[in-house]
Write a protein that holds these residues in place. Structure first.
Motif, PDB file in Angstrom:
ATOM      1  N   TRP A   4       0.827  -1.196   0.000  1.00 22.79           N
ATOM      2  CA  TRP A   4       0.000   0.000   0.000  1.00 22.79           C
ATOM      3  C   TRP A   4       0.867   1.254   0.000  1.00 22.79           C
ATOM      4  N   TYR A   5       0.490   2.208  -0.851  1.00 25.84           N
ATOM      5  CA  TYR A   5       1.161   3.497  -0.940  1.00 25.84           C
ATOM      6  C   TYR A   5       0.108   4.591  -0.883  1.00 25.84           C
ATOM      7  N   ILE A   6       0.535   5.764  -0.446  1.00 29.43           N
ATOM      8  CA  ILE A   6      -0.372   6.910  -0.423  1.00 29.43           C
ATOM      9  C   ILE A   6       0.082   7.875  -1.512  1.00 29.43           C
ATOM     10  N   ILE A   7      -0.851   8.184  -2.405  1.00 28.77           N
ATOM     11  CA  ILE A   7      -0.581   9.090  -3.521  1.00 28.77           C
ATOM     12  C   ILE A   7      -1.167  10.455  -3.178  1.00 28.77           C
ATOM     13  N   HIS A   8      -0.377  11.496  -3.361  1.00 26.42           N
ATOM     14  CA  HIS A   8      -0.859  12.856  -3.116  1.00 26.42           C
ATOM     15  C   HIS A   8      -1.424  13.402  -4.421  1.00 26.42           C
ATOM     16  N   ALA A   9      -2.690  13.834  -4.378  1.00 21.96           N
ATOM     17  CA  ALA A   9      -3.373  14.351  -5.571  1.00 21.96           C
ATOM     18  C   ALA A   9      -3.968  15.713  -5.263  1.00 21.96           C
ATOM     19  N   TYR A  10      -4.381  16.425  -6.297  1.00 23.74           N
ATOM     20  CA  TYR A  10      -5.074  17.696  -6.094  1.00 23.74           C
ATOM     21  C   TYR A  10      -6.356  17.407  -5.324  1.00 23.74           C
ATOM     22  N   SER A  11      -6.642  18.237  -4.349  1.00 29.81           N
ATOM     23  CA  SER A  11      -7.859  18.063  -3.564  1.00 29.81           C
ATOM     24  C   SER A  11      -9.083  18.250  -4.462  1.00 29.81           C
ATOM     25  N   GLY A  12     -10.029  17.330  -4.357  1.00 23.26           N
ATOM     26  CA  GLY A  12     -11.226  17.374  -5.176  1.00 23.26           C
ATOM     27  C   GLY A  12     -11.124  16.516  -6.430  1.00 23.26           C
ATOM     28  N   PHE A  13      -9.930  16.033  -6.754  1.00 26.97           N
ATOM     29  CA  PHE A  13      -9.731  15.227  -7.959  1.00 26.97           C
ATOM     30  C   PHE A  13      -9.335  13.786  -7.625  1.00 26.97           C
ATOM     31  N   GLU A  14      -9.574  13.346  -6.387  1.00 30.40           N
ATOM     32  CA  GLU A  14      -9.152  12.018  -5.960  1.00 30.40           C
ATOM     33  C   GLU A  14      -9.787  10.911  -6.806  1.00 30.40           C
ATOM     34  N   LYS A  58     -14.780  12.867   1.962  1.00 31.16           N
ATOM     35  CA  LYS A  58     -13.449  12.272   1.900  1.00 31.16           C
ATOM     36  C   LYS A  58     -12.808  12.295   3.286  1.00 31.16           C
ATOM     37  N   PHE A  59     -12.298  11.145   3.691  1.00 30.74           N
ATOM     38  CA  PHE A  59     -11.665  10.976   4.994  1.00 30.74           C
ATOM     39  C   PHE A  59     -10.299  11.663   5.000  1.00 30.74           C
ATOM     40  N   MET A  60      -9.597  11.600   3.874  1.00 31.24           N
ATOM     41  CA  MET A  60      -8.279  12.216   3.729  1.00 31.24           C
ATOM     42  C   MET A  60      -8.262  13.009   2.419  1.00 31.24           C
ATOM     43  N   PRO A  61      -8.785  14.234   2.411  1.00 27.76           N
ATOM     44  CA  PRO A  61      -8.812  15.003   1.161  1.00 27.76           C
ATOM     45  C   PRO A  61      -7.404  15.198   0.597  1.00 27.76           C
ATOM     46  N   GLY A  62      -7.278  14.983  -0.695  1.00 28.83           N
ATOM     47  CA  GLY A  62      -5.987  15.162  -1.346  1.00 28.83           C
ATOM     48  C   GLY A  62      -5.120  13.918  -1.377  1.00 28.83           C
ATOM     49  N   TYR A  63      -5.636  12.798  -0.859  1.00 27.65           N
ATOM     50  CA  TYR A  63      -4.844  11.566  -0.834  1.00 27.65           C
ATOM     51  C   TYR A  63      -5.642  10.392  -1.380  1.00 27.65           C
ATOM     52  N   VAL A  64      -4.921   9.472  -2.035  1.00 27.08           N
ATOM     53  CA  VAL A  64      -5.511   8.266  -2.602  1.00 27.08           C
ATOM     54  C   VAL A  64      -4.657   7.092  -2.130  1.00 27.08           C
ATOM     55  N   LEU A  65      -5.296   6.011  -1.677  1.00 26.39           N
ATOM     56  CA  LEU A  65      -4.570   4.806  -1.282  1.00 26.39           C
ATOM     57  C   LEU A  65      -4.488   3.863  -2.470  1.00 26.39           C
ATOM     58  N   ALA A  66      -3.307   3.315  -2.705  1.00 25.24           N
ATOM     59  CA  ALA A  66      -3.126   2.417  -3.847  1.00 25.24           C
ATOM     60  C   ALA A  66      -2.299   1.214  -3.432  1.00 25.24           C
ATOM     61  N   LYS A  67      -2.787   0.025  -3.790  1.00 28.86           N
ATOM     62  CA  LYS A  67      -2.034  -1.204  -3.559  1.00 28.86           C
ATOM     63  C   LYS A  67      -1.330  -1.528  -4.867  1.00 28.86           C
ATOM     64  N   LEU A  68      -0.019  -1.313  -4.870  1.00 27.12           N
ATOM     65  CA  LEU A  68       0.770  -1.412  -6.091  1.00 27.12           C
ATOM     66  C   LEU A  68       1.951  -2.359  -5.911  1.00 27.12           C
ATOM     67  N   ASP A  69       2.314  -3.033  -7.004  1.00 21.62           N
ATOM     68  CA  ASP A  69       3.564  -3.774  -7.072  1.00 21.62           C
ATOM     69  C   ASP A  69       4.535  -2.775  -7.699  1.00 21.62           C
ATOM     70  N   MET A  70       5.296  -2.064  -6.861  1.00 24.06           N
ATOM     71  CA  MET A  70       6.069  -0.912  -7.302  1.00 24.06           C
ATOM     72  C   MET A  70       7.235  -1.327  -8.206  1.00 24.06           C
ATOM     73  N   THR A  71       7.096  -0.987  -9.479  1.00 26.53           N
ATOM     74  CA  THR A  71       8.174  -1.148 -10.454  1.00 26.53           C
ATOM     75  C   THR A  71       8.410   0.237 -11.054  1.00 26.53           C
ATOM     76  N   ASP A  72       9.442   0.371 -11.868  1.00 29.45           N
ATOM     77  CA  ASP A  72       9.703   1.659 -12.520  1.00 29.45           C
ATOM     78  C   ASP A  72       8.519   2.069 -13.386  1.00 29.45           C
ATOM     79  N   GLN A  73       7.935   1.082 -14.100  1.00 29.51           N
ATOM     80  CA  GLN A  73       6.793   1.395 -14.968  1.00 29.51           C
ATOM     81  C   GLN A  73       5.604   1.922 -14.158  1.00 29.51           C
ATOM     82  N   VAL A  74       5.294   1.261 -13.043  1.00 24.60           N
ATOM     83  CA  VAL A  74       4.164   1.669 -12.204  1.00 24.60           C
ATOM     84  C   VAL A  74       4.446   3.038 -11.581  1.00 24.60           C
ATOM     85  N   TYR A  75       5.675   3.244 -11.120  1.00 23.67           N
ATOM     86  CA  TYR A  75       6.052   4.531 -10.532  1.00 23.67           C
ATOM     87  C   TYR A  75       5.819   5.666 -11.534  1.00 23.67           C
TER      88      TYR A  75
END
Length: 178
Positions: A4-14, A58-75
């Motif tokens: 799990w990673y937390i992605i920071h996004a523009y608030s309102g565009f999650e 939204k519980f955490m405005p501006g943030y999105v939770l993502a379950k990723l297999d982190m590779t260079d392509q995914v990053y």
């Protein structure tokens, strides 16, 4: 292995960020590396125009939770998604959070639904002029003296026969005077 990673996004565009990442992963054939993307939300009860309305917030405005297999392509896929400012972590490097932390954030919606006490939001505060909508004091005007969020009650001082009288009402029984 996906984490799990937390992605920071523009608030309102999650939601848009979540959809864009999923669509781009499918287009690039990386959907097996992008397991799950969630926007943590909670249910809040608001009093609007004298009615209780359940609102998804939204519980955490501006943030999105993502379950990723982190590779260079995914990053690069996530980093180059419009409205994404980066990952949560030190010096811009993605830092994974624990499974239990992610579960706690995602289950906050179910916990809030199971909990009998909802957060209530009203569009008036202490000192505001309000109008009583229903009950024996319907159509009376008054001033808010107290707000009790635990009991969803408001104490309003109404003028009866020229004398200020405190009256306790439910949140949905009053609205802000225009």
């Amino acid at each position: 292995m996906a984490r799990w990673y937390i992605i920071h996004a523009y608030s309102g565009f999650e939601g848009k960020v979540r959809d864009s990442i999923m669509a781009e992963a499918a287009r690039m054939g990386l959907e097996q590396l992008v397991e799950q993307i969630e926007v943590p939300t909670e249910t809040v009860t608001e009093a609007r125009r004298g009615k209780k309305i359940a609102v998804e917030r939204k519980f955490m405005p501006g943030y999105v939770l993502a379950k990723l297999d982190m590779t260079d392509q995914v990053y690069h896929l996530v980093k180059n998604t419009p409205k994404v400012t980066g990952f949560l972590g030190s010096s811009g490097k993605p830092q994974a959070i624990s499974e239990s932390e992610a579960t706690r954030m995602l289950n906050s919606k179910e916990e809030a639904a199971a909990a009998p006490k909802h957060k209530v939001k009203v569009d008036y505060e202490i000192g505001d002029a309000v109008k009583v909508l229903e009950g024996p004091f319907a159509s009376f005007n008054g001033v808010v003296e107290e707000l009790d969020f635990d009991k969803s009650k408001v104490k309003v001082s109404v003028s009866i026969f020229g004398r200020a009288t405190p009256v306790e009402l439910d949140f949905e029984q009053v609205e802000r005077s225009k």
